[in-house]
Design an enzyme around this catalytic site. Structure first.
Site, mmCIF file in Angstrom:
data_model
loop_
_atom_site.group_PDB
_atom_site.id
_atom_site.type_symbol
_atom_site.label_atom_id
_atom_site.label_comp_id
_atom_site.label_asym_id
_atom_site.label_seq_id
_atom_site.Cartn_x
_atom_site.Cartn_y
_atom_site.Cartn_z
ATOM 1 N N LYS A 104 0.798 -1.198 -0.028
ATOM 2 C CA LYS A 104 -0.065 0.061 -0.056
ATOM 3 C C LYS A 104 0.799 1.255 0.034
ATOM 4 O O LYS A 104 2.241 1.110 0.385
ATOM 5 C CB LYS A 104 -0.899 0.052 1.084
ATOM 6 C CG LYS A 104 -0.102 -0.211 2.404
ATOM 7 C CD LYS A 104 -0.868 -0.574 3.655
ATOM 8 C CE LYS A 104 -0.192 -0.445 4.894
ATOM 9 N NZ LYS A 104 -0.864 -1.075 6.101
ATOM 10 N N ARG A 120 -10.812 -0.075 14.767
ATOM 11 C CA ARG A 120 -10.761 0.568 13.381
ATOM 12 C C ARG A 120 -11.559 0.039 12.497
ATOM 13 O O ARG A 120 -12.392 0.864 12.147
ATOM 14 C CB ARG A 120 -9.121 0.433 12.961
ATOM 15 C CG ARG A 120 -8.694 1.166 11.903
ATOM 16 C CD ARG A 120 -7.236 1.290 11.429
ATOM 17 N NE ARG A 120 -6.953 -0.142 10.840
ATOM 18 C CZ ARG A 120 -5.444 -0.091 10.618
ATOM 19 N NH1 ARG A 120 -4.893 0.844 10.447
ATOM 20 N NH2 ARG A 120 -5.528 -1.145 9.884
ATOM 21 N N HIS A 173 -6.490 -7.086 13.004
ATOM 22 C CA HIS A 173 -5.118 -6.338 13.016
ATOM 23 C C HIS A 173 -4.861 -5.959 14.189
ATOM 24 O O HIS A 173 -5.566 -5.687 15.153
ATOM 25 C CB HIS A 173 -5.335 -5.222 12.111
ATOM 26 C CG HIS A 173 -4.029 -4.512 11.774
ATOM 27 N ND1 HIS A 173 -2.833 -4.979 11.379
ATOM 28 C CD2 HIS A 173 -3.735 -3.161 12.132
ATOM 29 C CE1 HIS A 173 -1.858 -4.179 11.147
ATOM 30 N NE2 HIS A 173 -2.358 -2.834 11.598
ATOM 31 N N ARG A 177 1.102 -10.965 7.233
ATOM 32 C CA ARG A 177 0.945 -9.796 6.447
ATOM 33 C C ARG A 177 2.060 -8.954 6.841
ATOM 34 O O ARG A 177 2.079 -8.218 7.749
ATOM 35 C CB ARG A 177 -0.214 -8.970 6.627
ATOM 36 C CG ARG A 177 -1.634 -9.571 6.306
ATOM 37 C CD ARG A 177 -2.746 -8.708 6.428
ATOM 38 N NE ARG A 177 -2.995 -8.239 7.822
ATOM 39 C CZ ARG A 177 -3.434 -8.548 8.831
ATOM 40 N NH1 ARG A 177 -4.265 -9.599 8.781
ATOM 41 N NH2 ARG A 177 -3.395 -7.957 9.863
ATOM 42 N N TYR A 217 13.907 31.444 4.111
ATOM 43 C CA TYR A 217 12.596 32.441 4.734
ATOM 44 C C TYR A 217 12.772 32.637 6.154
ATOM 45 O O TYR A 217 13.245 31.838 6.924
ATOM 46 C CB TYR A 217 11.626 31.860 4.323
ATOM 47 C CG TYR A 217 10.967 31.754 2.942
ATOM 48 C CD1 TYR A 217 10.825 32.664 2.328
ATOM 49 C CD2 TYR A 217 10.876 30.217 2.365
ATOM 50 C CE1 TYR A 217 10.277 32.874 0.778
ATOM 51 C CE2 TYR A 217 10.568 30.402 1.138
ATOM 52 C CZ TYR A 217 10.332 31.320 0.274
ATOM 53 O OH TYR A 217 9.846 31.250 -0.924
ATOM 54 N N CYS A 239 12.570 24.911 2.352
ATOM 55 C CA CYS A 239 11.378 25.762 1.607
ATOM 56 C C CYS A 239 10.566 24.751 0.681
ATOM 57 O O CYS A 239 10.705 23.545 0.787
ATOM 58 C CB CYS A 239 12.065 26.460 0.330
ATOM 59 S SG CYS A 239 13.518 27.593 0.912
ATOM 60 N N MET A 240 9.580 25.006 -0.155
ATOM 61 C CA MET A 240 8.726 24.136 -0.746
ATOM 62 C C MET A 240 9.661 23.396 -1.866
ATOM 63 O O MET A 240 9.211 22.061 -1.733
ATOM 64 C CB MET A 240 7.637 24.903 -1.654
ATOM 65 C CG MET A 240 6.677 23.820 -2.309
ATOM 66 S SD MET A 240 5.408 24.815 -3.369
ATOM 67 C CE MET A 240 4.526 25.639 -2.021
ATOM 68 N N ASP A 241 10.483 23.815 -2.336
ATOM 69 C CA ASP A 241 11.154 23.232 -3.474
ATOM 70 C C ASP A 241 12.784 22.926 -3.324
ATOM 71 O O ASP A 241 13.438 22.261 -3.986
ATOM 72 C CB ASP A 241 11.201 23.580 -4.942
ATOM 73 C CG ASP A 241 9.540 24.115 -4.981
ATOM 74 O OD1 ASP A 241 8.677 23.269 -4.823
ATOM 75 O OD2 ASP A 241 9.329 25.315 -5.360
HETATM 76 C C1 LIG Z 1 -0.119 -1.888 6.867
HETATM 77 C C2 LIG Z 1 -0.861 -3.081 7.177
HETATM 78 C C3 LIG Z 1 0.018 -4.280 7.487
HETATM 79 C C4 LIG Z 1 1.279 -4.230 7.318
HETATM 80 O O1 LIG Z 1 1.833 -3.744 8.643
HETATM 81 P P1 LIG Z 1 3.470 -3.387 9.008
HETATM 82 O O2 LIG Z 1 3.401 -2.908 10.469
HETATM 83 O O3 LIG Z 1 4.039 -2.679 8.143
HETATM 84 O O4 LIG Z 1 4.044 -5.039 8.808
HETATM 85 C C5 LIG Z 1 -0.884 -5.484 7.862
HETATM 86 N N1 LIG Z 1 -2.086 -5.526 8.034
HETATM 87 C C6 LIG Z 1 -2.802 -4.506 7.976
HETATM 88 C C7 LIG Z 1 -4.187 -4.370 7.968
HETATM 89 C C8 LIG Z 1 -2.387 -3.225 7.726
HETATM 90 O O5 LIG Z 1 -3.036 -2.077 7.515
#
Ligand SMILES: *Cc1c(COP(=O)(O)O)cnc(C)c1O
Length: 386
Positions: A43, A141, A170, A226, A270, A318-320
């Site tokens: 992600k 969540r 999670h 995961r 700035y 700065c921005m850039d």
């Molecule tokens: C982002 C995420 C993960 C991975 O988490 P890490 O801490 O980067 O390993 C696993 N499960 C869910 C639901 C997540 O949102």
């Protein structure tokens, strides 16, 4: 001197070491029993590292599935040629359902509203809508509450357009060793999976461990882990560091666009928050700013590496662009290194010679976590894969 492979149109870039990604993926694979699957979280553009390239590298190193946060992130993987299962770790707006089905992206499901709409569209398109059931075991969540899980499945499972391919939760505190809340979440999850099976439901792949969970709680690997942050070579927490050796994959680099030797008392940036304190200070300019994800909070509070030597960033970011100062006298006194010149490579994150600036160092200076630091480097910086 770091590799100077930079995009044609800009003297600033994010370098991604795919060998590091491969090595880290294998290191996690080695922590997971044969037969247990590995889902790689890619992600947020693979935590800023480039989703398609990273996913392909991870797959070549043993990744079985991928996780994204949005429909568009899933589509990007499919368009990039990723063929493995993709789980979106959330529900999308109902309008996103057609794309989920068209691109074969499984949503996490936890509301009947979404489940019905997804099932209906699947039937209309003569498809089966695979999904993973999200269970909220204590993070508060997303997910169905443990006590509602069986009832939830009863209420949606009559639908022939739906197929449960997984059940997951999670953890909020997987990085804390011996944590009571973690144990409670784990127990609630085990009980929920048990209750679903008792009621005759197919759970699909059962999974809950994220990076710290995978390393610290192998007893909860179930069918799949995961893994996210660790794949990019960053530790999820101090507690995971002793468990696995990782190689950071991201470097952020640029080239100096201008160098001058201002008079004592001249100000920089700035608000002129830095003033040249003594003679022979070089002020060098770097074409990276907060629009590239280099937080302005770091102004006058970060280092860069140039020619193998650390130098202080000075003035407001700065921005850039931002500036850094090199004390030419001290360079001459302690190092044979030359002073800074236009075109020199500047390392904002990464290694140059014996010096290294880590995402963790930057995170500590910003009062945040390495996850946010790497995600923040914006799309304006080209990803260069090495
Ligand atoms: C982002 C995420 C993960 C991975 O988490 P890490 O801490 O980067 O390993 C696993 N499960 C869910 C639901 C997540 O949102």
């Amino acid at each position: 001197m770091p590799t100077v492979k930079y995009p044609k149109n800009r003297w600033a870039w994010v370098e991604v070491d795919l060998n590091a990604i491969r090595k880290n993926t294998r290191a996690f694979k080695a922590q997971i029993e044969r037969g247990t699957k590995m889902m790689c979280a890619v992600k947020a553009d693979a935590y800023g590292h480039g989703a398609v390239e990273c996913a392909k590298t991870m797959h070549s190193a043993g990744a079985d599935q991928f996780a994204v946060a949005t429909v568009d992130e899933g589509i990007e993987l499919r368009k990039g040629g990723v063929t493995q299962p993709i789980l979106m770790l959330n529900e999308s707006p109902l309008e996103g359902i057609d794309d989920l089905l068209a691109y074969d992206i499984m949503p996490a499901i936890y509301t009947t509203e979404f489940a019905y709409a997804y099932g209906e569209r699947a039937v209309a398109l003569d498809k089966v809508g695979k999904y993973h059931l999200a269970v909220d075991t204590g993070m508060t969540r997303i997910g169905v509450l443990p006590e509602d899980a069986v009832e939830f499945r009863h209420s949606i499972d009559f639908h022939r357009g739906l197929e449960c391919a997984g059940t997951f939760t999670h953890f909020a505190t997987a990085d804390v060793i011996g944590d009571w809340d973690f144990k409670q979440q784990a127990r609630r999850f085990a009980d929920t999976v048990g209750a679903l099976r008792q009621a005759g439901f197919e759970t699909g792949l059962v999974h809950c461990d994220n990076t710290p969970g995978t390393l610290l709680h192998p007893e909860f690997h179930y069918d799949m882990c995961r893994v996210g942050i660790g794949l990019y070579g960053l530790q999820a927490a101090e507690t995971t560091a002793p468990r696995i050796a990782l190689t950071p994959a991201m470097s952020v680099r640029a080239r100096v666009t201008r160098v001058i030797n201002p008079a004592v008392g001249e100000g920089v940036g700035y608000g002129l928050t830095y003033r040249v304190p003594k003679p022979n200070i070089q002020i060098a300019t770097v074409p990276v700013g907060y629009a590239d994800g280099l937080s302005r909070v770091l102004s006058n509070n970060m280092d860069v590496i140039c020619n193998g030597t650390r130098a202080r960033q000075v003035g407001r970011i700065c921005m850039d662009q931002f500036m850094f100062a090199v004390d030419v006298n001290s360079i001459r006194a302690y190092h044979p290194a030359r002073s800074v010149e236009r075109g020199d490579v500047v390392t904002i994150i990464g290694r140059d010679g014996d010096e290294e600036i880590t995402a963790d160092e930057m995170a500590a200076r910003r009062n945040t976590i390495n996850y946010e630091v790497v995600c923040n480097f914006s799309q304006r910086l080209d990803r260069v894969f090495v």
